[in-house]
Design a protein around this motif. Structure first.
Motif, PDB file in Angstrom:
ATOM      1  N   LEU A 188       0.836  -1.193   0.000  1.00 30.57           N
ATOM      2  CA  LEU A 188       0.000   0.000   0.000  1.00 30.57           C
ATOM      3  C   LEU A 188       0.876   1.250   0.000  1.00 30.57           C
ATOM      4  CD1 LEU A 188      -2.778   1.285   0.111  1.00 30.57           C
ATOM      5  CD2 LEU A 188      -2.751   0.985   2.608  1.00 30.57           C
ATOM      6  N   CYS A 189       1.948   1.216   0.755  1.00 34.70           N
ATOM      7  CA  CYS A 189       2.891   2.326   0.788  1.00 34.70           C
ATOM      8  C   CYS A 189       3.483   2.577  -0.601  1.00 34.70           C
ATOM      9  CB  CYS A 189       3.999   2.035   1.797  1.00 34.70           C
ATOM     10  SG  CYS A 189       5.419   3.145   1.700  1.00 34.70           S
ATOM     11  N   LEU A 190       3.919   1.522  -1.281  1.00 35.97           N
ATOM     12  CA  LEU A 190       4.496   1.665  -2.619  1.00 35.97           C
ATOM     13  C   LEU A 190       3.477   2.245  -3.595  1.00 35.97           C
ATOM     14  CD1 LEU A 190       6.469  -1.703  -2.857  1.00 35.97           C
ATOM     15  CD2 LEU A 190       7.462   0.590  -2.682  1.00 35.97           C
ATOM     16  N   SER A 191       2.231   1.804  -3.500  1.00 38.12           N
ATOM     17  CA  SER A 191       1.181   2.334  -4.375  1.00 38.12           C
ATOM     18  C   SER A 191       0.957   3.823  -4.127  1.00 38.12           C
ATOM     19  CB  SER A 191      -0.128   1.571  -4.159  1.00 38.12           C
ATOM     20  OG  SER A 191      -0.005   0.222  -4.555  1.00 38.12           O
ATOM     21  N   GLU A 192       0.972   4.234  -2.863  1.00 39.03           N
ATOM     22  CA  GLU A 192       0.778   5.636  -2.536  1.00 39.03           C
ATOM     23  C   GLU A 192       1.942   6.485  -3.043  1.00 39.03           C
ATOM     24  OE1 GLU A 192      -1.707   7.899  -0.458  1.00 39.03           O
ATOM     25  OE2 GLU A 192      -2.323   6.609  -2.108  1.00 39.03           O
ATOM     26  N   VAL A 193       3.164   5.988  -2.875  1.00 37.05           N
ATOM     27  CA  VAL A 193       4.324   6.737  -3.372  1.00 37.05           C
ATOM     28  C   VAL A 193       4.260   6.856  -4.889  1.00 37.05           C
ATOM     29  CG1 VAL A 193       6.832   6.723  -3.610  1.00 37.05           C
ATOM     30  CG2 VAL A 193       5.788   6.155  -1.404  1.00 37.05           C
ATOM     31  N   ALA A 194       3.905   5.763  -5.589  1.00 35.41           N
ATOM     32  CA  ALA A 194       3.769   5.827  -7.045  1.00 35.41           C
ATOM     33  C   ALA A 194       2.708   6.851  -7.442  1.00 35.41           C
ATOM     34  CB  ALA A 194       3.420   4.449  -7.595  1.00 35.41           C
ATOM     35  N   ARG A 195       1.630   6.909  -6.688  1.00 38.14           N
ATOM     36  CA  ARG A 195       0.543   7.837  -7.008  1.00 38.14           C
ATOM     37  C   ARG A 195       0.996   9.289  -6.959  1.00 38.14           C
ATOM     38  NH1 ARG A 195      -2.680  11.068  -4.360  1.00 38.14           N
ATOM     39  NH2 ARG A 195      -2.021  10.367  -2.270  1.00 38.14           N
ATOM     40  N   VAL A 196       1.796   9.643  -5.935  1.00 37.40           N
ATOM     41  CA  VAL A 196       2.165  11.052  -5.764  1.00 37.40           C
ATOM     42  C   VAL A 196       3.377  11.449  -6.598  1.00 37.40           C
ATOM     43  CG1 VAL A 196       1.164  11.076  -3.460  1.00 37.40           C
ATOM     44  CG2 VAL A 196       3.626  10.687  -3.724  1.00 37.40           C
ATOM     45  N   LEU A 197       3.968  10.496  -7.322  1.00 39.80           N
ATOM     46  CA  LEU A 197       5.077  10.815  -8.222  1.00 39.80           C
ATOM     47  C   LEU A 197       4.550  11.153  -9.614  1.00 39.80           C
ATOM     48  CD1 LEU A 197       7.714   8.086  -7.286  1.00 39.80           C
ATOM     49  CD2 LEU A 197       8.062  10.569  -7.137  1.00 39.80           C
ATOM     50  N   ARG A 198       5.201  12.092 -10.272  1.00 39.20           N
ATOM     51  CA  ARG A 198       4.874  12.373 -11.670  1.00 39.20           C
ATOM     52  C   ARG A 198       5.363  11.222 -12.536  1.00 39.20           C
ATOM     53  NH1 ARG A 198       9.484  13.119 -14.402  1.00 39.20           N
ATOM     54  NH2 ARG A 198      11.298  14.102 -13.399  1.00 39.20           N
ATOM     55  N   PRO A 199       4.811  11.052 -13.742  1.00 41.03           N
ATOM     56  CA  PRO A 199       5.371  10.056 -14.667  1.00 41.03           C
ATOM     57  C   PRO A 199       6.862  10.323 -14.894  1.00 41.03           C
ATOM     58  CG  PRO A 199       3.258  10.834 -15.468  1.00 41.03           C
ATOM     59  CD  PRO A 199       3.612  11.705 -14.287  1.00 41.03           C
ATOM     60  N   GLY A 200       7.663   9.297 -14.732  1.00 40.41           N
ATOM     61  CA  GLY A 200       9.111   9.461 -14.828  1.00 40.41           C
ATOM     62  C   GLY A 200       9.777   9.801 -13.523  1.00 40.41           C
ATOM     63  N   GLY A 201       8.983  10.088 -12.481  1.00 41.36           N
ATOM     64  CA  GLY A 201       9.544  10.386 -11.175  1.00 41.36           C
ATOM     65  C   GLY A 201      10.144   9.145 -10.531  1.00 41.36           C
ATOM     66  N   ALA A 202      10.882   9.343  -9.436  1.00 39.00           N
ATOM     67  CA  ALA A 202      11.631   8.232  -8.842  1.00 39.00           C
ATOM     68  C   ALA A 202      11.428   8.133  -7.344  1.00 39.00           C
ATOM     69  CB  ALA A 202      13.117   8.376  -9.140  1.00 39.00           C
ATOM     70  N   LEU A 203      11.278   6.897  -6.884  1.00 39.00           N
ATOM     71  CA  LEU A 203      11.396   6.559  -5.472  1.00 39.00           C
ATOM     72  C   LEU A 203      12.827   6.099  -5.242  1.00 39.00           C
ATOM     73  CD1 LEU A 203      10.516   5.690  -2.579  1.00 39.00           C
ATOM     74  CD2 LEU A 203       9.784   3.512  -3.603  1.00 39.00           C
ATOM     75  N   ILE A 204      13.490   6.705  -4.263  1.00 32.43           N
ATOM     76  CA  ILE A 204      14.859   6.328  -3.894  1.00 32.43           C
ATOM     77  C   ILE A 204      14.821   5.996  -2.414  1.00 32.43           C
ATOM     78  CG2 ILE A 204      17.247   7.105  -3.746  1.00 32.43           C
ATOM     79  CD1 ILE A 204      16.533   9.120  -6.024  1.00 32.43           C
ATOM     80  N   THR A 205      15.087   4.733  -2.084  1.00 26.79           N
ATOM     81  CA  THR A 205      14.876   4.317  -0.700  1.00 26.79           C
ATOM     82  C   THR A 205      15.880   3.254  -0.268  1.00 26.79           C
ATOM     83  OG1 THR A 205      13.277   3.320   0.840  1.00 26.79           O
ATOM     84  CG2 THR A 205      13.122   2.643  -1.442  1.00 26.79           C
ATOM     85  N   THR A 206      16.266   3.342   0.998  1.00 26.59           N
ATOM     86  CA  THR A 206      17.053   2.291   1.633  1.00 26.59           C
ATOM     87  C   THR A 206      16.220   1.650   2.732  1.00 26.59           C
ATOM     88  OG1 THR A 206      18.015   3.856   3.206  1.00 26.59           O
ATOM     89  CG2 THR A 206      19.274   3.397   1.187  1.00 26.59           C
ATOM     90  N   PHE A 207      16.632   0.452   3.123  1.00 25.38           N
ATOM     91  CA  PHE A 207      16.013  -0.287   4.215  1.00 25.38           C
ATOM     92  C   PHE A 207      16.937  -1.437   4.545  1.00 25.38           C
ATOM     93  CE2 PHE A 207      13.942  -0.950   0.086  1.00 25.38           C
ATOM     94  CZ  PHE A 207      14.434  -2.202  -0.266  1.00 25.38           C
ATOM     95  N   PRO A 208      16.852  -1.996   5.755  1.00 26.13           N
ATOM     96  CA  PRO A 208      17.598  -3.230   6.007  1.00 26.13           C
ATOM     97  C   PRO A 208      17.157  -4.261   4.972  1.00 26.13           C
ATOM     98  CG  PRO A 208      16.705  -2.334   8.030  1.00 26.13           C
ATOM     99  CD  PRO A 208      16.077  -1.542   6.924  1.00 26.13           C
TER     100      PRO A 208
END
Length: 294
Positions: A188-208
């Motif tokens: 659900l988090c990934l879907s929300e981040v994709a929604r608020v990004l423009r086409p061509g926008g990027a999610l950049i994330t780290t995690f264990p």
């Protein structure tokens, strides 16, 4: 090191660490567990204390070039710590955060800072303050679960990564530093981040990252009756909550498939080790960063 490698390209620098055959720089963009297994099988030195030790030893002696502050950092200006992923600190950035910054700057390219619309679910950290000082269109937030917590947090913005308040296509980039493991519903988090990004926008994330696992490691889950613990409860530090944040899952390589299913056109793990910029891991030699394009 070139900054525009194609997906599934891996580059070892010709330059080596002094007195060794180890590459001084590694930069890899990997889109599958199978490719990672093949690469690691042929390059097991990346998980040896000898390589990590040699890398950090040179940084201790000569310092590094900070890619954010754009200057040389002398050895006596560095705070190392025992976990190099979270250590090798200077100017508000640690090793992991420099890897994130390098990916953000590669994504930005020649676009002026004043035009970049960036969101991060952190507002009180040194990293957030650095972004706020550089990008006039940066928005940072913290998570506050109750109205009382939100009132105490004010005027800092509250946001829930599972239900963001922003309109569709609001941002060029979303930067998430070690937060996904604390989200009850990562999809659900990934879907929300994709929604608020423009086409061509990027999610950049780290995690264990469970780099040896094709699937995620589920530690706890949220049910109608509350939290169900599937393993010993694990908490990480939270800058606005002294109790810390519960770990729900440690993502494995299936995070790439889940990102694509959540609205991203591409997703890959970037693996980077850098002598030049002091990017080093906490066991493995480098840092894993998920980069997903809308």
């Amino acid at each position: 090191m070139p900054t525009q490698l194609k997906e599934n390209q891996i580059l070892h620098s010709a330059a080596t660490l002094p007195g060794t055959e180890y590459p001084a720089e590694i930069y890899a963009r990997i889109s599958s567990f199978e490719l990672w297994k093949s690469y690691f099988t042929q390059n097991k030195f990346i998980n040896t204390p000898q390589y990590l030790g040699a890398l950090v030893d040179v940084i201790r002696r000569q310092g590094f070039h900070c890619p954010f502050h754009l200057r040389h950092v002398a050895p006596d200006e560095i705070q190392f710590g025992s976990n190099y992923r979270e250590g090798i600190c200077h100017g508000g950035l640690n090793s992991r955060q420099r890897a994130v910054w390098l990916e953000l700057s590669r994504f930005q390219g020649e676009r002026p800072d004043r035009e970049m619309r960036i969101y991060a679910p952190e507002a009180v950290t040194d990293f957030a303050l650095l972004l706020r000082g550089r990008y006039v269109k940066f928005i940072g937030s913290e998570y506050a679960p109750s109205p009382e917590d939100q009132a105490a947090l004010y005027p800092i913005r509250h946001e829930n990564l599972q239900k963001l308040s922003f309109p569709d296509g609001a941002f060029d980039a979303v930067v998430v530093n070690d937060v996904l493991e604390h989200v009850p519903d990562v999809d659900l988090c990934l879907s929300e981040v994709a929604r608020v990004l423009r086409p061509g926008g990027a999610l950049i994330t780290t995690f264990p990252f469970a780099m040896g696992n094709p699937e995620s490691l589920i530690k706890a889950r949220l049910t109608e009756d509350g939290i169900e613990y599937l393993d010993e409860p694990q908490y990480h530090g939270n800058p606005v909550d002294p109790k810390g944040s519960l770990v729900f899952e440690i993502p494995g390589w299936n995070i790439l498939r889940r990102a694509r299913a959540s609205g991203f056109s591409s997703a890959e793990m970037v693996y980077e080790t850098s002598l030049a910029h002091a990017v080093a891991g906490g066991g493995f030699s480098g840092i894993f960063t998920l980069v997903a394009r809308r």
